[in-house]
Design an enzyme around this catalytic site. Structure first.
Site, PDB file in Angstrom:
ATOM      1  CG  HIS A 154      50.297  -5.599 114.784  1.00 53.25           C
ATOM      2  ND1 HIS A 154      50.597  -5.689 116.050  1.00 53.25           N
ATOM      3  CD2 HIS A 154      49.985  -4.174 114.599  1.00 53.25           C
ATOM      4  CE1 HIS A 154      50.429  -4.751 116.948  1.00 53.25           C
ATOM      5  NE2 HIS A 154      49.811  -3.761 115.961  1.00 53.25           N
ATOM      6  CG  ASP A 214      46.026 -10.078 113.088  1.00 56.03           C
ATOM      7  OD1 ASP A 214      45.059  -9.639 113.332  1.00 56.03           O
ATOM      8  OD2 ASP A 214      47.347  -9.712 113.394  1.00 56.03           O
ATOM      9  CE  LYS A 236      43.703  -2.956 115.934  1.00 57.63           C
ATOM     10  NZ  LYS A 236      44.483  -1.753 115.892  1.00 57.63           N
ATOM     11  CB  CYS A 261      52.702  -2.335 115.838  1.00 52.76           C
ATOM     12  SG  CYS A 261      52.591  -1.434 117.221  1.00 52.76           S
TER      13      CYS A 261
HETATM   14  N1  PMP Z   1      47.096  -7.251 114.346  1.00 53.51           N
HETATM   15  C1  PMP Z   1      47.019  -6.387 113.280  1.00 53.51           C
HETATM   16  C2  PMP Z   1      46.854  -6.330 111.825  1.00 53.51           C
HETATM   17  C3  PMP Z   1      46.770  -4.849 113.794  1.00 53.51           C
HETATM   18  O1  PMP Z   1      46.277  -3.838 113.208  1.00 53.51           O
HETATM   19  C4  PMP Z   1      46.652  -4.846 115.420  1.00 53.51           C
HETATM   20  C5  PMP Z   1      46.295  -3.490 116.007  1.00 53.51           C
HETATM   21  N2  PMP Z   1      47.144  -2.466 115.487  1.00 53.51           N
HETATM   22  C6  PMP Z   1      47.059  -5.991 116.252  1.00 53.51           C
HETATM   23  C7  PMP Z   1      47.405  -7.179 115.576  1.00 53.51           C
HETATM   24  C8  PMP Z   1      46.819  -6.011 117.718  1.00 53.51           C
HETATM   25  O2  PMP Z   1      45.564  -5.325 118.338  1.00 53.51           O
HETATM   26  P1  PMP Z   1      45.533  -5.129 120.011  1.00 53.51           P
HETATM   27  O3  PMP Z   1      46.517  -4.217 120.061  1.00 53.51           O
HETATM   28  O4  PMP Z   1      43.975  -4.502 119.869  1.00 53.51           O
HETATM   29  O5  PMP Z   1      45.811  -6.182 120.577  1.00 53.51           O
END
Ligand code: PMP
Length: 405
Positions: free
Chosen positions: A122, A199, A225, A363
């Protein structure tokens, strides 16, 4: 064992109608919905216990403090950390990664050093390292993808050179669904004395997490999440790392003593929690973790695997639909493209059918580049989804084809 109707009744929003149709919420990888237990925990805090924490001698402040610190204990138990001191409350996964990049890694980097990440990360597990690399003259190295959406681990021996100062890798891909077997990566890195950040933004809600068994150095996730509030998340870090790290931000609560000449910092984890924190977020997140524990994460995992198998079968029957990400070990995420139809049109038409999915690059632009596509449509499922809803999603996809085909 798994009373889906009872579980669904815990989530008030699931009764929503969209364009007169029953909502099918399949955007859980972006954010999950909240059970009444979480909503009520926040209402209860504001109604009965709320005050600022830590600095007050009065009754409400002590009550709020106890709830806030209790939430830290809940997180510690949920991920099996060895000490509450290893749990730092942050804004989310993104802030957790940025904190480690700035406070842990940056002071340790010299020009020519390397940070090893993967091609499926991400953006929040890419850009913080890129910024740190730019500031220090270090560079990023990438574990490549394979066509089925797995990481090409065979490249690891070549990539893990003594110049690598940290490995940062996702446990579960948010755009492909791939579950990475991170233990061998951690073991190999540790054999060379290299720390590893995991992560856990996606994996946290779908499988049991044991940071001691994984032996990872850092583990980050977001409350929203895993059925908790937004604006709160967790950085787990091994105690020795936290003790060796500089503060990330300065402000109230992260200090012991302040004078204009010198400031003495507070103990861990408070040293990393400057300012009034997201008190209601931590308490809501703890309620969410309790809720998930009550259902049983193993039970959730096995039900979601059934959903994944069924959805994969149903969607594979649709002509012109190609699933992006076909790794043998996946979480309940199905990304796909439809021949000749842009994902934004797919998502818009599915929405008209009451089905909430996400379309775009999620993303993870390097993943889209790898497959040479601009975007996918992503169906991401949770334990509150049903087999019947998967049929509704398949029907909505057929409707898209009918209108656009
Ligand atoms: N890493 C992964 C694998 C994600 O799916 C996400 C959120 N889509 C994030 C990081 C970032 O999370 P946050 O926007 O809650 O900080």
């Amino acid at each position: 064992m798994f009373d889906i109707n009872r579980i669904r009744s815990d989530f008030p929003i699931l009764g929503t109608k969209v364009y007169g149709k029953s909502l099918v919420y399949a955007d859980n990888a972006a954010s999950t919905q909240k059970p009444s237990q979480v909503i009520d925990s926040i209402k209860d805090l504001y109604s009965n216990h709320y005050a600022n924490i830590h600095r007050g001698v009065h009754h409400l402040s002590q009550k709020s403090t106890a709830l806030y610190e209790g939430a830290r204990g809940t997180v510690k138990d949920f991920i099996n950390a060895s000490k509450v001191e290893e749990i730092v409350f942050v804004r989310g996964t993104t802030e957790g990664v940025n904190l480690v990049a700035s406070s842990y890694l940056e002071p340790r980097l010299d020009p020519g050093d390397e940070i090893l990440i993967s091609e499926m990360e991400h953006h929040s597990n890419i850009i913080p390292w890129q910024l740190t690399a730019e500031r220090t003259g270090a560079k990023l190295k990438i574990i490549p993808l394979l066509e089925n959406g797995e990481l090409d681990i065979s490249k690891l021996p070549d990539l893990l050179t003594p110049q690598v100062k940290l490995v940062a890798v996702t446990h579960m891909s948010n755009s492909l669904g791939t579950l990475n077997d991170i233990s061998p990566i951690i073991e190999r890195a540790h054999n060379m004395g290299i720390p590893v950040l995991v992560d856990g933004a996606q994996s946290i809600a779908h499988m049991p997490i044991d940071v001691q068994a994984l032996d990872c150095d850092f583990f980050v996730f977001s409350g929203h999440k895993i059925y908790g509030p937004t604006g709160i998340g967790v950085l787990y870090a091994k105690e020795d790392h936290l003790l060796s790290m500089k503060p990330y931000q300065g402000g109230g609560d992260m200090i012991m003593n302040v004078s204009f000449e010198k400031t003495e910092y507070n103990d861990i984890p408070y040293k990393f929690e400057a300012g009034t924190p997201n008190i209601e977020g931590t308490i809501g997140m703890a309620a969410a973790l309790d809720y998930v524990s009550g259902l049983g994460i193993e039970v959730i995992d096995s039900y979601e695997q059934e959903l994944l198998v069924y959805a994969t079968e149903r969607f594979s029957e649709i002509e012109g639909l190609q699933i992006i990400g076909t790794a043998p070990r996946k979480g309940s995420i199905i990304s796909f493209v439809l021949d000749g139809i842009h994902p934004h049109d797919v998502g818009t038409i599915m929405d008209m059918e009451g089905v909430a999915v996400r379309t775009g690059h999620h993303c993870t632009q390097p993943v889209m580049d790898y497959y040479n596509i601009p975007a996918t449509t992503r169906v991401s499922l949770s334990f509150y989804n049903t087999m019947g809803e998967i049929d509704e999603i398949a029907k909505a996809i057929s409707k898209v084809k009918e209108l656009m085909g």
